[in-house]
Design a protein around this motif. Sequence first.
Motif, short mmCIF file in Angstrom:
data_model
loop_
_atom_site.label_atom_id
_atom_site.label_comp_id
_atom_site.label_asym_id
_atom_site.label_seq_id
_atom_site.Cartn_x
_atom_site.Cartn_y
_atom_site.Cartn_z
N LEU A 20 0.83 -1.21 0.00
CA LEU A 20 0.00 0.00 0.00
C LEU A 20 0.86 1.26 0.00
CD1 LEU A 20 -2.77 -1.12 2.52
CD2 LEU A 20 -3.00 -0.83 0.04
N PHE A 21 1.99 1.21 0.73
CA PHE A 21 2.91 2.34 0.72
C PHE A 21 3.47 2.57 -0.68
CE2 PHE A 21 7.42 3.62 0.92
CZ PHE A 21 7.24 4.91 1.38
N GLN A 22 3.88 1.48 -1.34
CA GLN A 22 4.39 1.61 -2.71
C GLN A 22 3.33 2.21 -3.63
OE1 GLN A 22 5.46 -2.55 -3.23
NE2 GLN A 22 7.64 -2.06 -3.16
N GLN A 23 2.10 1.74 -3.48
CA GLN A 23 1.02 2.25 -4.33
C GLN A 23 0.78 3.74 -4.07
OE1 GLN A 23 -2.33 -0.30 -3.52
NE2 GLN A 23 -1.57 -1.97 -4.82
N LYS A 24 0.86 4.13 -2.80
CA LYS A 24 0.65 5.54 -2.47
C LYS A 24 1.71 6.42 -3.12
CE LYS A 24 0.22 8.80 1.34
NZ LYS A 24 0.03 8.98 2.80
N VAL A 25 2.96 5.99 -3.01
CA VAL A 25 4.04 6.78 -3.63
C VAL A 25 3.84 6.84 -5.15
CG1 VAL A 25 6.52 6.86 -4.09
CG2 VAL A 25 5.69 6.31 -1.80
N GLN A 26 3.47 5.71 -5.74
CA GLN A 26 3.26 5.70 -7.19
C GLN A 26 2.12 6.64 -7.59
OE1 GLN A 26 2.78 1.82 -8.94
NE2 GLN A 26 2.26 2.62 -10.95
N GLN A 27 1.03 6.62 -6.82
CA GLN A 27 -0.10 7.50 -7.14
C GLN A 27 0.30 8.98 -7.06
OE1 GLN A 27 -3.01 6.16 -4.33
NE2 GLN A 27 -3.61 4.38 -5.55
N ILE A 28 1.07 9.33 -6.02
CA ILE A 28 1.49 10.73 -5.88
C ILE A 28 2.40 11.12 -7.03
CG2 ILE A 28 2.85 12.33 -4.46
CD1 ILE A 28 1.89 10.70 -2.00
N VAL A 29 3.37 10.27 -7.32
CA VAL A 29 4.32 10.58 -8.39
C VAL A 29 3.59 10.71 -9.72
CG1 VAL A 29 6.22 9.61 -9.73
CG2 VAL A 29 6.33 9.60 -7.24
N ALA A 30 2.66 9.77 -9.98
CA ALA A 30 1.94 9.80 -11.26
C ALA A 30 1.04 11.01 -11.39
CB ALA A 30 1.12 8.52 -11.42
N SER A 31 0.55 11.52 -10.25
CA SER A 31 -0.34 12.68 -10.30
C SER A 31 0.42 14.00 -10.47
CB SER A 31 -1.20 12.74 -9.03
OG SER A 31 -0.40 13.08 -7.90
N GLN A 32 1.70 14.01 -10.12
CA GLN A 32 2.47 15.25 -10.14
C GLN A 32 3.51 15.32 -11.24
OE1 GLN A 32 1.59 17.78 -8.04
NE2 GLN A 32 -0.05 16.35 -7.52
N PHE A 33 3.91 14.16 -11.75
CA PHE A 33 4.95 14.11 -12.77
C PHE A 33 4.52 13.14 -13.87
CE2 PHE A 33 6.89 14.72 -8.57
CZ PHE A 33 7.50 15.95 -8.75
N ALA A 34 5.33 13.06 -14.92
CA ALA A 34 5.02 12.15 -16.02
C ALA A 34 5.66 10.79 -15.73
CB ALA A 34 5.54 12.72 -17.33
N LEU A 35 4.83 9.84 -15.33
CA LEU A 35 5.34 8.50 -15.03
C LEU A 35 5.64 7.76 -16.32
CD1 LEU A 35 5.91 6.34 -12.86
CD2 LEU A 35 3.51 5.66 -13.03
N GLN A 36 6.90 7.37 -16.50
CA GLN A 36 7.31 6.71 -17.74
C GLN A 36 7.26 5.19 -17.63
OE1 GLN A 36 8.43 8.65 -20.51
NE2 GLN A 36 7.58 10.28 -19.27
#
Lengths: 68, 170
Positions: free
Chosen positions: B138-154
């Motif tokens: 869940l922690f990993q998912q949270k970080v991924q969601q934040i990163v994807a919402s603020q930057f361009a996830l490649q």
Amino acid sequence: MLVSLVIGTAGSVAFAVGQGDFEQASAALQQIARELQMRGVNFESMGDIEKHRHDHEHETAHTTVGQT
Amino acid sequence: MPCNLVAVRTAKAVVDPRLVLDNPQMLEGVKTLVAQIVGTKPEHVTAYNDKRGTAWGQGWNQWRQNHTITETIPAEKLVGGAYVDWVCDQCAVRLERDGTLTFRDGWDLPASKHFTPEQADAILTQLNAAFNQLLGVLFQQKVQQIVASQFALQNAQYAANGALVLTVEV
């Protein structure tokens, strides 16, 4: 600028930039960490931003205290 | 971590139990996790807390007199409590906001005990590992969601050791 994040299951996060200059890379890493903190990720420790030349050589300054 | 990086930084974050306690889907999902470990069916596990239901022990026995074991408290109504108990006929598991995890065998009467102390210790060990794994994902998912919402996830992929590796354009 491409940034890699390696997120462990116990809360470890490693940020890295492979290309560009150090100042820009440093700014990008600070920006990501700031966004994570603003959105609820609570970091109990945050290391310095370093250059990573190879496994055992980082550009950091060291000193020793408490020894006579 | 490869060699010759321009810049690198390591950090350690708190993996917060609220990732489960404030997440209705997880509150439901943990019923299955608990059921598998204690050896019962998910539908025989009820979740409740200080906001809905009563404290375990005497309060729980009293509460059960007026409720069937299969009664479901909507998980949304459990969000925000100080803890959540997942309770079945034999035992209960409590997760508190500070991360304390407790396994309780049976209720107030000695006859209600179902496990030996060794079995109870083994169950608690399994529960601890399962909750840590769940919170980690869940922690990993949270970080991924934040990163994807603020930057361009490649790119996003899991490494063999379970770490989630993200590549983002900043």
